[in-house]
Write a protein that holds these residues in place. Structure first.
Motif, PDB file in Angstrom:
ATOM      1  N   LEU A  82       0.858  -1.184   0.000  1.00  0.00           N
ATOM      2  CA  LEU A  82       0.000   0.000   0.000  1.00  0.00           C
ATOM      3  C   LEU A  82       0.886   1.223   0.000  1.00  0.00           C
ATOM      4  CD1 LEU A  82      -2.814   1.298   0.191  1.00  0.00           C
ATOM      5  CD2 LEU A  82      -2.667   1.045   2.677  1.00  0.00           C
ATOM      6  N   ILE A  83       0.821   2.007  -1.087  1.00  0.00           N
ATOM      7  CA  ILE A  83       1.720   3.158  -1.185  1.00  0.00           C
ATOM      8  C   ILE A  83       1.010   4.492  -1.106  1.00  0.00           C
ATOM      9  CG2 ILE A  83       3.589   1.939  -2.323  1.00  0.00           C
ATOM     10  CD1 ILE A  83       2.571   3.018  -4.965  1.00  0.00           C
ATOM     11  N   VAL A  84      -0.281   4.510  -1.354  1.00  0.00           N
ATOM     12  CA  VAL A  84      -1.074   5.730  -1.184  1.00  0.00           C
ATOM     13  C   VAL A  84      -2.433   5.306  -0.654  1.00  0.00           C
ATOM     14  CG1 VAL A  84      -2.229   7.656  -2.356  1.00  0.00           C
ATOM     15  CG2 VAL A  84       0.074   7.008  -3.051  1.00  0.00           C
ATOM     16  N   ALA A  85      -2.930   6.045   0.333  1.00  0.00           N
ATOM     17  CA  ALA A  85      -4.263   5.777   0.874  1.00  0.00           C
ATOM     18  C   ALA A  85      -4.811   7.077   1.421  1.00  0.00           C
ATOM     19  CB  ALA A  85      -4.209   4.732   1.983  1.00  0.00           C
ATOM     20  N   GLY A  86      -6.103   7.219   1.353  1.00  0.00           N
ATOM     21  CA  GLY A  86      -6.708   8.387   1.959  1.00  0.00           C
ATOM     22  C   GLY A  86      -8.203   8.417   1.738  1.00  0.00           C
ATOM     23  N   PRO A  87      -8.886   9.109   2.653  1.00  0.00           N
ATOM     24  CA  PRO A  87     -10.339   9.232   2.540  1.00  0.00           C
ATOM     25  C   PRO A  87     -10.724  10.256   1.479  1.00  0.00           C
ATOM     26  CG  PRO A  87      -9.565  10.461   4.427  1.00  0.00           C
ATOM     27  CD  PRO A  87      -8.358   9.772   3.851  1.00  0.00           C
ATOM     28  N   LEU A  88     -11.928  10.109   0.980  1.00  0.00           N
ATOM     29  CA  LEU A  88     -12.504  11.083   0.046  1.00  0.00           C
ATOM     30  C   LEU A  88     -13.537  11.906   0.795  1.00  0.00           C
ATOM     31  CD1 LEU A  88     -13.027   8.768  -3.049  1.00  0.00           C
ATOM     32  CD2 LEU A  88     -11.252  10.503  -2.748  1.00  0.00           C
ATOM     33  N   LYS A  89     -13.712  13.134   0.351  1.00  0.00           N
ATOM     34  CA  LYS A  89     -14.765  13.965   0.937  1.00  0.00           C
ATOM     35  C   LYS A  89     -16.123  13.377   0.572  1.00  0.00           C
ATOM     36  CE  LYS A  89     -12.214  18.139   1.361  1.00  0.00           C
ATOM     37  NZ  LYS A  89     -12.433  19.279   2.161  1.00  0.00           N
ATOM     38  N   LYS A  90     -17.117  13.729   1.356  1.00  0.00           N
ATOM     39  CA  LYS A  90     -18.479  13.245   1.130  1.00  0.00           C
ATOM     40  C   LYS A  90     -18.881  13.502  -0.320  1.00  0.00           C
ATOM     41  CE  LYS A  90     -22.016  12.626   4.311  1.00  0.00           C
ATOM     42  NZ  LYS A  90     -22.580  12.973   5.566  1.00  0.00           N
ATOM     43  N   ASN A  91     -19.524  12.500  -0.934  1.00  0.00           N
ATOM     44  CA  ASN A  91     -19.915  12.619  -2.340  1.00  0.00           C
ATOM     45  C   ASN A  91     -21.168  11.791  -2.582  1.00  0.00           C
ATOM     46  OD1 ASN A  91     -19.001   9.816  -3.415  1.00  0.00           O
ATOM     47  ND2 ASN A  91     -17.235  10.579  -2.263  1.00  0.00           N
ATOM     48  N   ASP A  92     -21.806  12.020  -3.726  1.00  0.00           N
ATOM     49  CA  ASP A  92     -23.069  11.340  -4.025  1.00  0.00           C
ATOM     50  C   ASP A  92     -22.887   9.914  -4.548  1.00  0.00           C
ATOM     51  OD1 ASP A  92     -22.026  12.025  -6.493  1.00  0.00           O
ATOM     52  OD2 ASP A  92     -23.879  12.902  -7.265  1.00  0.00           O
ATOM     53  N   LYS A  93     -21.659   9.467  -4.737  1.00  0.00           N
ATOM     54  CA  LYS A  93     -21.410   8.108  -5.206  1.00  0.00           C
ATOM     55  C   LYS A  93     -21.097   7.140  -4.068  1.00  0.00           C
ATOM     56  CE  LYS A  93     -19.665   9.480  -9.731  1.00  0.00           C
ATOM     57  NZ  LYS A  93     -20.907   9.358 -10.413  1.00  0.00           N
ATOM     58  N   GLN A  94     -21.085   7.624  -2.838  1.00  0.00           N
ATOM     59  CA  GLN A  94     -20.770   6.801  -1.668  1.00  0.00           C
ATOM     60  C   GLN A  94     -19.331   6.306  -1.671  1.00  0.00           C
ATOM     61  OE1 GLN A  94     -23.014   6.433   0.963  1.00  0.00           O
ATOM     62  NE2 GLN A  94     -24.041   7.996  -0.229  1.00  0.00           N
ATOM     63  N   TYR A  95     -18.450   6.999  -2.418  1.00  0.00           N
ATOM     64  CA  TYR A  95     -17.033   6.672  -2.389  1.00  0.00           C
ATOM     65  C   TYR A  95     -16.460   7.158  -1.069  1.00  0.00           C
ATOM     66  CZ  TYR A  95     -17.162   5.724  -7.446  1.00  0.00           C
ATOM     67  OH  TYR A  95     -17.428   5.216  -8.681  1.00  0.00           O
ATOM     68  N   ARG A  96     -15.687   6.316  -0.414  1.00  0.00           N
ATOM     69  CA  ARG A  96     -15.154   6.631   0.916  1.00  0.00           C
ATOM     70  C   ARG A  96     -13.654   6.911   0.917  1.00  0.00           C
ATOM     71  NH1 ARG A  96     -18.372   4.018   4.892  1.00  0.00           N
ATOM     72  NH2 ARG A  96     -17.064   5.082   6.404  1.00  0.00           N
ATOM     73  N   GLY A  97     -12.902   6.263   0.021  1.00  0.00           N
ATOM     74  CA  GLY A  97     -11.458   6.469   0.018  1.00  0.00           C
ATOM     75  C   GLY A  97     -10.803   5.737  -1.137  1.00  0.00           C
ATOM     76  N   ILE A  98      -9.480   5.892  -1.209  1.00  0.00           N
ATOM     77  CA  ILE A  98      -8.726   5.210  -2.265  1.00  0.00           C
ATOM     78  C   ILE A  98      -7.487   4.546  -1.674  1.00  0.00           C
ATOM     79  CG2 ILE A  98      -9.479   6.826  -4.067  1.00  0.00           C
ATOM     80  CD1 ILE A  98      -6.422   7.792  -3.974  1.00  0.00           C
ATOM     81  N   PHE A  99      -7.023   3.533  -2.366  1.00  0.00           N
ATOM     82  CA  PHE A  99      -5.714   2.921  -2.162  1.00  0.00           C
ATOM     83  C   PHE A  99      -5.039   2.898  -3.521  1.00  0.00           C
ATOM     84  CE2 PHE A  99      -7.226  -0.479   1.172  1.00  0.00           C
ATOM     85  CZ  PHE A  99      -7.291   0.483   2.161  1.00  0.00           C
ATOM     86  N   ILE A 100      -3.734   3.071  -3.539  1.00  0.00           N
ATOM     87  CA  ILE A 100      -2.943   2.688  -4.701  1.00  0.00           C
ATOM     88  C   ILE A 100      -2.058   1.555  -4.199  1.00  0.00           C
ATOM     89  CG2 ILE A 100      -1.202   3.328  -6.402  1.00  0.00           C
ATOM     90  CD1 ILE A 100      -2.444   6.117  -6.436  1.00  0.00           C
ATOM     91  N   LEU A 101      -2.252   0.402  -4.806  1.00  0.00           N
ATOM     92  CA  LEU A 101      -1.566  -0.814  -4.384  1.00  0.00           C
ATOM     93  C   LEU A 101      -0.400  -1.123  -5.317  1.00  0.00           C
ATOM     94  CD1 LEU A 101      -4.847  -2.685  -3.605  1.00  0.00           C
ATOM     95  CD2 LEU A 101      -3.135  -2.031  -1.904  1.00  0.00           C
ATOM     96  N   ASN A 102       0.726  -1.434  -4.732  1.00  0.00           N
ATOM     97  CA  ASN A 102       1.954  -1.689  -5.469  1.00  0.00           C
ATOM     98  C   ASN A 102       2.011  -3.149  -5.912  1.00  0.00           C
ATOM     99  OD1 ASN A 102       4.458  -1.307  -6.584  1.00  0.00           O
ATOM    100  ND2 ASN A 102       5.549  -1.170  -4.643  1.00  0.00           N
ATOM    101  N   VAL A 103       1.047  -3.509  -6.737  1.00  0.00           N
ATOM    102  CA  VAL A 103       0.972  -4.828  -7.355  1.00  0.00           C
ATOM    103  C   VAL A 103       0.567  -4.622  -8.813  1.00  0.00           C
ATOM    104  CG1 VAL A 103       0.431  -6.081  -5.220  1.00  0.00           C
ATOM    105  CG2 VAL A 103      -1.431  -5.184  -6.614  1.00  0.00           C
ATOM    106  N   PRO A 104       0.983  -5.530  -9.704  1.00  0.00           N
ATOM    107  CA  PRO A 104       0.708  -5.312 -11.126  1.00  0.00           C
ATOM    108  C   PRO A 104      -0.655  -5.760 -11.621  1.00  0.00           C
ATOM    109  CG  PRO A 104       2.154  -7.195 -10.857  1.00  0.00           C
ATOM    110  CD  PRO A 104       1.938  -6.604  -9.483  1.00  0.00           C
TER     111      PRO A 104
END
Length: 152
Positions: A82-104
């Motif tokens: 896991l090289i990047v992670a963080g929450p997203l601001k409130k949105n209408d798509k119910q997206y909560r956060g992201i990860f960028i995973l160091n796998v191909p």
């Protein structure tokens, strides 16, 4: 006509040859170590975390799952996955956060996110996408560790 075609072809190849130039700062050992291609890029997987189907209001269940979620993230960082992670601001798509995973591959990423207690409890669902980005991205953690006053 033939002469004009040859001139146009030569002009095209001259422009194409000048469009890509060698970087004088290129470090082949570092590029190899980071898995970079000729453009300094590599394949990762982007994970979009969104609200899951489990909408329980049981505070103990939610707290336990999200405590496990944070511990799992820390483990993935330590392992270099896991090289990047963080929450997203409130949105209408119910997206909560992201990860960028160091796998191909998405398949490898799915195994990693399936180990997350909040995903297992269906409090979070995950969408996975192949993503092509700078091979230097994992190096940001070295700097982040020096500026992070509080850790999770």
């Amino acid at each position: 006509m033939k002469k004009a075609l040859v001139i146009i072809s030569l002009a095209f190849f001259a422009v194409a040859a000048n469009a890509q130039s060698k970087n004088p700062k290129y470090d082949p050992a570092l590029a190899y170590e980071l898995g970079a291609d000729d453009y300094g890029m590599k394949q990762y997987v982007l994970a979009i975390l969104k609200s899951g189907s489990n909408t329980t209001a049981d505070k103990a269940t939610v707290d336990s799952a999200f405590k496990g979620h944070m511990a799992n993230m820390k483990r993935l960082v330590t392992e270099g996955h896991l090289i990047v992670a963080g929450p997203l601001k409130k949105n209408d798509k119910q997206y909560r956060g992201i990860f960028i995973l160091n796998v191909p591959t998405v398949e490898e990423a799915a195994k990693l996110v399936d180990s997350d207690p909040a995903v297992k409890a269906k409090l979070l669902d995950v969408e996975l996408y192949g993503w092509y980005g700078s091979a230097a991205l994992p190096e940001h953690q070295k700097i982040h560790d020096r500026i992070e006053k509080m850790s999770f």
